[in-house]
Design a protein around this motif. Structure first.
Motif, PDB file in Angstrom:
ATOM      1  N   THR A  42     -23.258 -17.781 -15.476  1.00  0.00           N
ATOM      2  CA  THR A  42     -22.081 -17.535 -16.313  1.00  0.00           C
ATOM      3  C   THR A  42     -21.068 -16.604 -15.653  1.00  0.00           C
ATOM      4  O   THR A  42     -20.112 -16.190 -16.296  1.00  0.00           O
ATOM      5  N   ALA A  43     -21.284 -16.275 -14.365  1.00  0.00           N
ATOM      6  CA  ALA A  43     -20.382 -15.348 -13.664  1.00  0.00           C
ATOM      7  C   ALA A  43     -18.982 -15.929 -13.586  1.00  0.00           C
ATOM      8  O   ALA A  43     -18.794 -17.113 -13.301  1.00  0.00           O
ATOM      9  N   GLY A  44     -18.023 -15.078 -13.841  1.00  0.00           N
ATOM     10  CA  GLY A  44     -16.627 -15.486 -13.777  1.00  0.00           C
ATOM     11  C   GLY A  44     -16.095 -15.447 -12.352  1.00  0.00           C
ATOM     12  O   GLY A  44     -16.754 -14.974 -11.435  1.00  0.00           O
ATOM     13  N   PRO A  45     -14.893 -15.931 -12.180  1.00  0.00           N
ATOM     14  CA  PRO A  45     -14.293 -15.968 -10.847  1.00  0.00           C
ATOM     15  C   PRO A  45     -13.897 -14.590 -10.322  1.00  0.00           C
ATOM     16  O   PRO A  45     -13.555 -14.455  -9.163  1.00  0.00           O
ATOM     17  N   ASP A  46     -13.960 -13.568 -11.157  1.00  0.00           N
ATOM     18  CA  ASP A  46     -13.564 -12.226 -10.733  1.00  0.00           C
ATOM     19  C   ASP A  46     -14.698 -11.449 -10.073  1.00  0.00           C
ATOM     20  O   ASP A  46     -14.560 -10.267  -9.791  1.00  0.00           O
ATOM     21  N   SER A  47     -15.813 -12.118  -9.796  1.00  0.00           N
ATOM     22  CA  SER A  47     -16.933 -11.459  -9.126  1.00  0.00           C
ATOM     23  C   SER A  47     -16.523 -11.064  -7.711  1.00  0.00           C
ATOM     24  O   SER A  47     -15.766 -11.766  -7.054  1.00  0.00           O
ATOM     25  N   ALA A  48     -17.043  -9.932  -7.253  1.00  0.00           N
ATOM     26  CA  ALA A  48     -16.711  -9.442  -5.916  1.00  0.00           C
ATOM     27  C   ALA A  48     -17.217 -10.396  -4.839  1.00  0.00           C
ATOM     28  O   ALA A  48     -16.619 -10.511  -3.781  1.00  0.00           O
ATOM     29  N   LYS A  49     -18.310 -11.078  -5.112  1.00  0.00           N
ATOM     30  CA  LYS A  49     -18.913 -12.003  -4.157  1.00  0.00           C
ATOM     31  C   LYS A  49     -19.156 -13.319  -4.887  1.00  0.00           C
ATOM     32  O   LYS A  49     -19.395 -13.330  -6.094  1.00  0.00           O
ATOM     33  N   ALA A  50     -19.100 -14.408  -4.162  1.00  0.00           N
ATOM     34  CA  ALA A  50     -19.324 -15.723  -4.766  1.00  0.00           C
ATOM     35  C   ALA A  50     -20.728 -15.788  -5.361  1.00  0.00           C
ATOM     36  O   ALA A  50     -21.700 -15.382  -4.711  1.00  0.00           O
ATOM     37  N   PRO A  51     -20.854 -16.274  -6.590  1.00  0.00           N
ATOM     38  CA  PRO A  51     -22.179 -16.387  -7.205  1.00  0.00           C
ATOM     39  C   PRO A  51     -23.170 -17.194  -6.364  1.00  0.00           C
ATOM     40  O   PRO A  51     -24.355 -16.870  -6.329  1.00  0.00           O
ATOM     41  N   SER A  52     -22.697 -18.209  -5.653  1.00  0.00           N
ATOM     42  CA  SER A  52     -23.615 -19.003  -4.826  1.00  0.00           C
ATOM     43  C   SER A  52     -24.184 -18.161  -3.681  1.00  0.00           C
ATOM     44  O   SER A  52     -25.359 -18.291  -3.337  1.00  0.00           O
ATOM     45  N   ALA A  53     -23.364 -17.280  -3.114  1.00  0.00           N
ATOM     46  CA  ALA A  53     -23.851 -16.391  -2.052  1.00  0.00           C
ATOM     47  C   ALA A  53     -24.843 -15.386  -2.624  1.00  0.00           C
ATOM     48  O   ALA A  53     -25.870 -15.083  -1.995  1.00  0.00           O
ATOM     49  N   MET A  54     -24.560 -14.883  -3.813  1.00  0.00           N
ATOM     50  CA  MET A  54     -25.475 -13.947  -4.462  1.00  0.00           C
ATOM     51  C   MET A  54     -26.799 -14.626  -4.784  1.00  0.00           C
ATOM     52  O   MET A  54     -27.862 -14.021  -4.659  1.00  0.00           O
ATOM     53  N   LEU A  55     -26.727 -15.883  -5.193  1.00  0.00           N
ATOM     54  CA  LEU A  55     -27.935 -16.657  -5.486  1.00  0.00           C
ATOM     55  C   LEU A  55     -28.784 -16.790  -4.230  1.00  0.00           C
ATOM     56  O   LEU A  55     -29.986 -16.534  -4.260  1.00  0.00           O
ATOM     57  N   ASP A  56     -28.158 -17.177  -3.127  1.00  0.00           N
ATOM     58  CA  ASP A  56     -28.895 -17.334  -1.873  1.00  0.00           C
ATOM     59  C   ASP A  56     -29.553 -16.026  -1.451  1.00  0.00           C
ATOM     60  O   ASP A  56     -30.702 -16.006  -1.015  1.00  0.00           O
ATOM     61  N   GLU A  57     -28.829 -14.925  -1.581  1.00  0.00           N
ATOM     62  CA  GLU A  57     -29.375 -13.611  -1.219  1.00  0.00           C
ATOM     63  C   GLU A  57     -30.553 -13.240  -2.116  1.00  0.00           C
ATOM     64  O   GLU A  57     -31.560 -12.696  -1.642  1.00  0.00           O
ATOM     65  N   ALA A  58     -30.431 -13.518  -3.402  1.00  0.00           N
ATOM     66  CA  ALA A  58     -31.508 -13.178  -4.349  1.00  0.00           C
ATOM     67  C   ALA A  58     -32.763 -13.989  -4.053  1.00  0.00           C
ATOM     68  O   ALA A  58     -33.877 -13.448  -4.062  1.00  0.00           O
ATOM     69  N   VAL A  59     -32.604 -15.271  -3.777  1.00  0.00           N
ATOM     70  CA  VAL A  59     -33.761 -16.119  -3.464  1.00  0.00           C
ATOM     71  C   VAL A  59     -34.444 -15.610  -2.199  1.00  0.00           C
ATOM     72  O   VAL A  59     -35.673 -15.466  -2.155  1.00  0.00           O
ATOM     73  N   ALA A  60     -33.663 -15.315  -1.176  1.00  0.00           N
ATOM     74  CA  ALA A  60     -34.231 -14.811   0.079  1.00  0.00           C
ATOM     75  C   ALA A  60     -34.955 -13.482  -0.146  1.00  0.00           C
ATOM     76  O   ALA A  60     -36.037 -13.253   0.412  1.00  0.00           O
ATOM     77  N   LEU A  61     -34.384 -12.624  -0.960  1.00  0.00           N
ATOM     78  CA  LEU A  61     -35.003 -11.331  -1.254  1.00  0.00           C
ATOM     79  C   LEU A  61     -36.344 -11.517  -1.963  1.00  0.00           C
ATOM     80  O   LEU A  61     -37.347 -10.895  -1.603  1.00  0.00           O
ATOM     81  N   VAL A  62     -36.371 -12.372  -2.975  1.00  0.00           N
ATOM     82  CA  VAL A  62     -37.618 -12.628  -3.710  1.00  0.00           C
ATOM     83  C   VAL A  62     -38.689 -13.154  -2.755  1.00  0.00           C
ATOM     84  O   VAL A  62     -39.837 -12.697  -2.775  1.00  0.00           O
ATOM     85  N   GLU A  63     -38.312 -14.085  -1.897  1.00  0.00           N
ATOM     86  CA  GLU A  63     -39.282 -14.664  -0.966  1.00  0.00           C
ATOM     87  C   GLU A  63     -39.800 -13.626   0.027  1.00  0.00           C
ATOM     88  O   GLU A  63     -40.993 -13.591   0.323  1.00  0.00           O
ATOM     89  N   ARG A  64     -38.912 -12.762   0.540  1.00  0.00           N
ATOM     90  CA  ARG A  64     -39.341 -11.713   1.479  1.00  0.00           C
ATOM     91  C   ARG A  64     -40.301 -10.727   0.817  1.00  0.00           C
ATOM     92  O   ARG A  64     -41.331 -10.365   1.390  1.00  0.00           O
ATOM     93  N   VAL A  65     -39.962 -10.301  -0.382  1.00  0.00           N
ATOM     94  CA  VAL A  65     -40.814  -9.339  -1.075  1.00  0.00           C
ATOM     95  C   VAL A  65     -42.155  -9.972  -1.433  1.00  0.00           C
ATOM     96  O   VAL A  65     -43.199  -9.313  -1.325  1.00  0.00           O
ATOM     97  N   GLU A  66     -42.148 -11.222  -1.823  1.00  0.00           N
ATOM     98  CA  GLU A  66     -43.408 -11.898  -2.151  1.00  0.00           C
ATOM     99  C   GLU A  66     -44.333 -11.916  -0.937  1.00  0.00           C
ATOM    100  O   GLU A  66     -45.524 -11.601  -1.038  1.00  0.00           O
ATOM    101  N   VAL A  67     -43.804 -12.278   0.211  1.00  0.00           N
ATOM    102  CA  VAL A  67     -44.621 -12.323   1.439  1.00  0.00           C
ATOM    103  C   VAL A  67     -45.167 -10.931   1.738  1.00  0.00           C
ATOM    104  O   VAL A  67     -46.369 -10.775   2.024  1.00  0.00           O
ATOM    105  N   ARG A  68     -44.319  -9.934   1.674  1.00  0.00           N
ATOM    106  CA  ARG A  68     -44.738  -8.557   1.989  1.00  0.00           C
ATOM    107  C   ARG A  68     -45.777  -8.052   0.976  1.00  0.00           C
ATOM    108  O   ARG A  68     -46.766  -7.421   1.346  1.00  0.00           O
ATOM    109  N   ALA A  69     -45.556  -8.321  -0.294  1.00  0.00           N
ATOM    110  CA  ALA A  69     -46.440  -7.791  -1.338  1.00  0.00           C
ATOM    111  C   ALA A  69     -47.794  -8.489  -1.409  1.00  0.00           C
ATOM    112  O   ALA A  69     -48.787  -7.871  -1.770  1.00  0.00           O
ATOM    113  N   MET A  70     -47.815  -9.755  -1.070  1.00  0.00           N
ATOM    114  CA  MET A  70     -49.038 -10.526  -1.298  1.00  0.00           C
ATOM    115  C   MET A  70     -49.855 -10.750  -0.016  1.00  0.00           C
ATOM    116  O   MET A  70     -50.816 -11.493  -0.038  1.00  0.00           O
ATOM    117  N   ARG A  71     -49.488 -10.087   1.065  1.00  0.00           N
ATOM    118  CA  ARG A  71     -50.282 -10.271   2.293  1.00  0.00           C
ATOM    119  C   ARG A  71     -51.545  -9.472   2.265  1.00  0.00           C
ATOM    120  O   ARG A  71     -51.819  -8.617   1.554  1.00  0.00           O
TER     121      ARG A  71
END
Length: 114
Positions: free
Chosen positions: A85-114
């Protein structure tokens, strides 16, 4: 509307692994890693929902190692909704934020569950 299913899938997968993890793994750091991630995702959602920062910041509480999977799921789903629901006034494109969030979740999962 942005498809946030990659984020929800990554968050749910990690949350399920946390829920099924033995207490010893959670106490060795997996829960702390996941709580920090949940706090980061929640803060990102809050920034999207209130870009001016007018509302006071809310911090995800530490409710113990057995709850962190649910906390992660809630924070991740909140961020997914905020991105959808992010509006166009976001500082960063929501799609870029989505990609960053997915990558972050995946990195933390690998680190936490090893």
């Amino acid at each position: 509307m942005l498809d946030t299913s990659p984020l929800t899938a990554a968050v749910e997968r990690f949350a399920d692994r946390l829920r099924a993890a033995p207490q010893s793994r959670l106490q060795r750091g997996a829960a702390a890693e996941a709580l920090e991630l949940a706090r980061e995702l929640a803060a990102a959602a809050q920034r999207l929902e209130d870009p001016s920062g007018a509302a006071p910041a809310r911090v995800m509480p530490d409710e113990g190692v057995f709850v962190v999977g649910d906390q992660l799921a809630v924070a991740g789903l909140d961020l997914a909704e905020a991105l959808r629901t992010a509006g166009p006034d976001s500082a960063k494109a929501p799609s870029a934020m989505l990609d960053e969030a997915v990558a972050l979740v995946e990195r933390v999962e690998v680190r936490a569950m090893r």
